[in-house]
Design a protein around this motif. Structure first.
Motif, short mmCIF file in Angstrom:
data_model
loop_
_atom_site.label_atom_id
_atom_site.label_comp_id
_atom_site.label_asym_id
_atom_site.label_seq_id
_atom_site.Cartn_x
_atom_site.Cartn_y
_atom_site.Cartn_z
N LYS A 1 -1.77 -6.25 -4.79
CA LYS A 1 -2.74 -6.83 -3.86
C LYS A 1 -2.75 -8.35 -3.96
N THR B 1 -3.57 0.86 -3.20
CA THR B 1 -3.01 -0.50 -3.15
C THR B 1 -2.32 -0.76 -4.48
N HIS C 1 0.84 -1.20 0.00
CA HIS C 1 0.00 0.00 0.00
C HIS C 1 0.88 1.25 0.00
#
Length: 257
Positions: free
Chosen positions: A20, A17, A12
């Motif tokens: 992920k 983000t 992050h």
């Protein structure tokens, strides 16, 4: 056999983000491409593997041992080397000196030995110089050995970066956009060099690349990121015909190679 494994890694940046829950397994001695549109998270993924960023979640293992969160110098010592999208050479140093810089993590001379230039230090430096020259011969740059790095043609600078990375004796070589800015002749030479490195040295090679002709020719496995998530994986033919990949690249033309 797995050489490098990323398991559910996440990164992050504030409320964004960038990567992920990405899991990728890189087999020993393989050539694997990580592709995707600009902003897909590819370079962030590389930066987590090499320790520039520490993952906010997940694990990274090299040769079955964790390297998650280690600093870049320790990761380099353990066997991961990389090149960069924007060439990062010591431009005022000679071509030979640039390669010798890559060897420093494996040199044993301490501060006092270097200060007083003991016979052991001189012998180690001579061996390093010989190995650096051998690597320059290997990548086709022996004729440039005493030139400043800044005076090399663009494609030769890319090869010099690879030679410097090889000087660290890597188990895994990460190539970030190695063909960026190259003309067709230089790209062909680069493609042949990557295949030669894999075959001769059994190094696991991972590349980020937008040149789909290069990717489809040399990759055994391709992983596709989009908006930080893994949307597809497979052999080149599977990726070429994957509807999610075609959509991410905004049309078939980007993959029709």
């Amino acid at each position: 056999m797995s050489m490098l494994t990323a398991t559910s890694i996440t990164k992050h940046f504030g409320g964004l983000t960038a990567v992920k829950d990405v899991s990728i397994n890189f087999e020993k001695g393989s050539i694997t491409a990580v592709i995707g549109p600009n902003g897909a998270g590819k370079t962030t993924f590389f930066n987590m593997i090499t320790g520039i960023y520490s993952p906010d979640g997940g694990e990274i293992h090299l040769d079955q041992k964790t390297i998650t969160g280690l600093k870049p110098n320790f990761i380099a010592e353990k066997g991961i080397a990389r090149t960069f999208q924007n060439i990062r050479l010591f431009k005022e140093m000679s071509v030979l000196e640039n390669v010798m810089v890559g060897m420093h993590i494996h040199l044993n001379s301490g501060f006092l030995g270097t200060l007083f230039s003991t016979p052991k230090v001189r012998a180690e430096e001579e061996q390093a110089r010989y190995e650096a020259y051998s690597l320059l011969e290997y990548v086709g740059l022996a004729d440039w050995v005493n030139h400043q790095a800044k005076n090399l043609p663009y494609g030769a600078q890319r090869k010099l970066e690879i030679a410097r990375a090889l000087a660290t004796h890597p188990k895994v070589l990460l190539l970030d956009e190695p063909a960026a800015g190259m003309n067709p002749k230089e790209t062909t030479e680069l493609t042949d060099l990557i295949l030669q490195i894999r075959d001769d040295k059994q190094i696991t090679i991972i590349l980020i690349e937008h040149d789909m002709k290069l990717v489809m020719r040399i990759s055994e496995q391709i992983y596709v990121l989009d908006h930080g998530q893994l949307i597809a994986q497979g052999v080149p033919e599977e990726i070429r015909n994957n509807p999610n990949v075609i959509e991410a690249y905004l049309g078939k033309s980007a993959l029709s190679v």
